[in-house]
Design a protein around this motif. Structure first.
Motif, PDB file in Angstrom:
ATOM      1  N   PHE A 168      44.646  38.462  41.490  1.00 56.89           N
ATOM      2  CA  PHE A 168      43.363  38.238  42.177  1.00 56.89           C
ATOM      3  C   PHE A 168      43.506  37.197  43.278  1.00 56.89           C
ATOM      4  O   PHE A 168      42.520  36.733  43.836  1.00 56.89           O
ATOM      5  CB  PHE A 168      42.295  37.765  41.178  1.00 56.89           C
ATOM      6  CG  PHE A 168      42.299  38.540  39.896  1.00 56.89           C
ATOM      7  CD1 PHE A 168      42.266  39.923  39.903  1.00 56.89           C
ATOM      8  CD2 PHE A 168      42.342  37.881  38.672  1.00 56.89           C
ATOM      9  CE1 PHE A 168      42.280  40.647  38.720  1.00 56.89           C
ATOM     10  CE2 PHE A 168      42.355  38.603  37.487  1.00 56.89           C
ATOM     11  CZ  PHE A 168      42.320  39.981  37.516  1.00 56.89           C
ATOM     12  N   GLY A 169      44.754  36.830  43.584  1.00 54.87           N
ATOM     13  CA  GLY A 169      45.018  35.721  44.489  1.00 54.87           C
ATOM     14  C   GLY A 169      44.412  35.870  45.865  1.00 54.87           C
ATOM     15  O   GLY A 169      43.944  34.900  46.455  1.00 54.87           O
ATOM     16  N   ALA A 170      44.399  37.107  46.370  1.00 54.40           N
ATOM     17  CA  ALA A 170      43.968  37.307  47.749  1.00 54.40           C
ATOM     18  C   ALA A 170      42.447  37.478  47.867  1.00 54.40           C
ATOM     19  O   ALA A 170      41.938  37.736  48.947  1.00 54.40           O
ATOM     20  CB  ALA A 170      44.670  38.534  48.326  1.00 54.40           C
ATOM     21  N   THR A 175      34.410  37.788  44.128  1.00 51.94           N
ATOM     22  CA  THR A 175      35.097  38.993  43.691  1.00 51.94           C
ATOM     23  C   THR A 175      36.042  38.670  42.538  1.00 51.94           C
ATOM     24  O   THR A 175      36.158  39.413  41.575  1.00 51.94           O
ATOM     25  CB  THR A 175      35.905  39.592  44.861  1.00 51.94           C
ATOM     26  OG1 THR A 175      35.065  39.654  45.999  1.00 51.94           O
ATOM     27  CG2 THR A 175      36.402  40.989  44.542  1.00 51.94           C
ATOM     28  N   ARG A 176      36.698  37.515  42.665  1.00 51.16           N
ATOM     29  CA  ARG A 176      37.674  37.122  41.661  1.00 51.16           C
ATOM     30  C   ARG A 176      37.005  36.939  40.287  1.00 51.16           C
ATOM     31  O   ARG A 176      37.448  37.459  39.285  1.00 51.16           O
ATOM     32  CB  ARG A 176      38.337  35.813  42.088  1.00 51.16           C
ATOM     33  CG  ARG A 176      39.756  35.702  41.625  1.00 51.16           C
ATOM     34  CD  ARG A 176      40.383  34.381  41.974  1.00 51.16           C
ATOM     35  NE  ARG A 176      40.140  33.970  43.355  1.00 51.16           N
ATOM     36  CZ  ARG A 176      40.220  32.713  43.759  1.00 51.16           C
ATOM     37  NH1 ARG A 176      40.504  31.751  42.918  1.00 51.16           N
ATOM     38  NH2 ARG A 176      39.998  32.422  45.023  1.00 51.16           N
ATOM     39  N   GLU A 177      35.904  36.217  40.274  1.00 54.25           N
ATOM     40  CA  GLU A 177      35.243  35.955  38.989  1.00 54.25           C
ATOM     41  C   GLU A 177      34.679  37.242  38.397  1.00 54.25           C
ATOM     42  O   GLU A 177      34.652  37.408  37.186  1.00 54.25           O
ATOM     43  CB  GLU A 177      34.170  34.878  39.166  1.00 54.25           C
ATOM     44  CG  GLU A 177      34.818  33.558  39.552  1.00 54.25           C
ATOM     45  CD  GLU A 177      33.962  32.332  39.273  1.00 54.25           C
ATOM     46  OE1 GLU A 177      32.784  32.497  38.890  1.00 54.25           O
ATOM     47  OE2 GLU A 177      34.493  31.218  39.430  1.00 54.25           O
ATOM     48  N   ASP A 178      34.267  38.133  39.262  1.00 52.62           N
ATOM     49  CA  ASP A 178      33.790  39.435  38.814  1.00 52.62           C
ATOM     50  C   ASP A 178      34.939  40.195  38.128  1.00 52.62           C
ATOM     51  O   ASP A 178      34.773  40.783  37.055  1.00 52.62           O
ATOM     52  CB  ASP A 178      33.283  40.191  40.056  1.00 52.62           C
ATOM     53  CG  ASP A 178      32.649  41.515  39.692  1.00 52.62           C
ATOM     54  OD1 ASP A 178      32.042  41.581  38.616  1.00 52.62           O
ATOM     55  OD2 ASP A 178      32.767  42.456  40.499  1.00 52.62           O
ATOM     56  N   TRP A 180      37.602  38.842  36.749  1.00 52.03           N
ATOM     57  CA  TRP A 180      37.971  38.185  35.489  1.00 52.03           C
ATOM     58  C   TRP A 180      37.218  38.825  34.335  1.00 52.03           C
ATOM     59  O   TRP A 180      37.798  39.131  33.296  1.00 52.03           O
ATOM     60  CB  TRP A 180      37.631  36.691  35.506  1.00 52.03           C
ATOM     61  CG  TRP A 180      38.406  35.875  36.466  1.00 52.03           C
ATOM     62  CD1 TRP A 180      39.483  36.266  37.212  1.00 52.03           C
ATOM     63  CD2 TRP A 180      38.163  34.507  36.793  1.00 52.03           C
ATOM     64  NE1 TRP A 180      39.914  35.220  37.990  1.00 52.03           N
ATOM     65  CE2 TRP A 180      39.126  34.135  37.759  1.00 52.03           C
ATOM     66  CE3 TRP A 180      37.228  33.556  36.388  1.00 52.03           C
ATOM     67  CZ2 TRP A 180      39.179  32.851  38.298  1.00 52.03           C
ATOM     68  CZ3 TRP A 180      37.275  32.282  36.926  1.00 52.03           C
ATOM     69  CH2 TRP A 180      38.240  31.936  37.871  1.00 52.03           C
ATOM     70  N   ALA A 181      35.922  38.993  34.536  1.00 48.02           N
ATOM     71  CA  ALA A 181      35.086  39.575  33.483  1.00 48.02           C
ATOM     72  C   ALA A 181      35.546  41.002  33.173  1.00 48.02           C
ATOM     73  O   ALA A 181      35.597  41.412  32.014  1.00 48.02           O
ATOM     74  CB  ALA A 181      33.627  39.550  33.911  1.00 48.02           C
TER      75      ALA A 181
END
Ligand code: ADP
Ligand code: ADP
Length: 234
Positions: A168-170, A175-178, A180-181
């Motif tokens: 999810f680095g980029a 968006t990243r936290e979404d 993660w879930a």
């Protein structure tokens, strides 16, 4: 017996005078455990991932996954990296199906059960919010959507071990936290063993059972902390 056993693994790129990227890394991961590896850029995280994935032979030490010495990419391993690397001439669905086409014994299974696997690919895509995008091409999707598709590709063959290198680095933080879930949901459903490399401590603590910290010089595992909040389990 641990599912992943990394014993005294070292890696030097470019011969005896080359860069020592990893020194005596030792790590055991239990079946179903989610381990995150954090550390500054250049500390050897990606190198560790490449060795465990069987993409690169180590200079010293041994890597055993599911009781099997890793000397090539094993069919039971799924991988997703920072760069989604979707094939531009294939639809999203065909990209997700790719691991089934290139590795035995999945090829044989795909021939016998194509419809079932296609249904599974659609189900995975729906799980990460990509229902309706199956027939689109990578360039028609945003970066975050491509990243999600690459996560589905890593999961299509029910990997027992999921190797995630900054998947999810980029992405922007929302968006990243979404994602993660969504990854957490996937893990609760499929229960793979996961090794995640990240430089985001928050991500590590949010997702993992255990967080390993690597030091920059010269590529060693420094410390290990069990995350105090148990993740939800089903
Ligand atoms: P991280 O993922 O923690 O940023 P890497 O495993 O990519 O770290 O890199 C560890 C060290 O190995 C760095 O010093 C890097 O420059 C070096 N390195 C990584 N890949 C290669 C390579 N293919 N050839 C030579 N040196 C490399
Ligand atoms: P990202 O942070 O995922 O790169 P974008 O800002 O590009 O996101 O897009 C935000 C949202 O807009 C996406 O999550 C998606 O819901 C929608 N979107 C982006 N590109 C497309 C597309 N080609 N077709 C349909 N919806 C799209």
């Amino acid at each position: 017996r641990p599912f992943v056993e990394i014993d005294q693994v070292s890696m030097r790129y470019g011969g005896a005078e080359g860069t020592l990227a990893l020194r005596d890394a030792t790590l055991s991961v239990a079946r179903g455990e989610f381990v995150a590896v954090v550390g500054p850029s250049g500390c050897g995280k990606s190198t560790l991932m490449k060795l465990v994935s069987g993409l690169w032979p180590s200079s010293a030490g041994s890597v055993i996954v599911g009781g099997q010495e890793v000397d090539r990419p094993l069919p039971m391993v799924g991988m997703a990296f920072q760069n989604p690397t979707l094939l531009p001439w294939r639809t999203i669905l065909a990209n997700v199906m790719l691991p089934l086409e290139v590795v035995e014994p999945h090829r044989r299974r795909l021939r016998a059960e194509r419809a079932a696997y296609e249904a599974k690919a659609r189900q995975l895509l729906a799980m990460v919010g990509l229902a309706g995008f199956e027939g689109k091409y990578p360039y028609q999707l945003s970066g975050g959507m491509q990243q999600r598709a690459s996560l589905c590709r890593a999961l299509i063959h029910d990997p027992q071990l999921l190797m995630l290198d900054e998947p999810f680095g980029a992405l922007d933080i929302f968006t990243r936290e979404d994602l993660w879930a969504q990854l957490q949901e996937v893990c609760l459903t499929l229960k793979p063993t996961v090794i995640l490399v990240t430089h985001d401590l928050k991500e590590a603590v949010y997702l993992a059972d255990r967080v390993l910290v690597m030091s920059s010089r010269p590529g060693r595992i420094l410390a290990e902390r069990r995350v105090p909040f148990p993740r939800p389990r089903r």
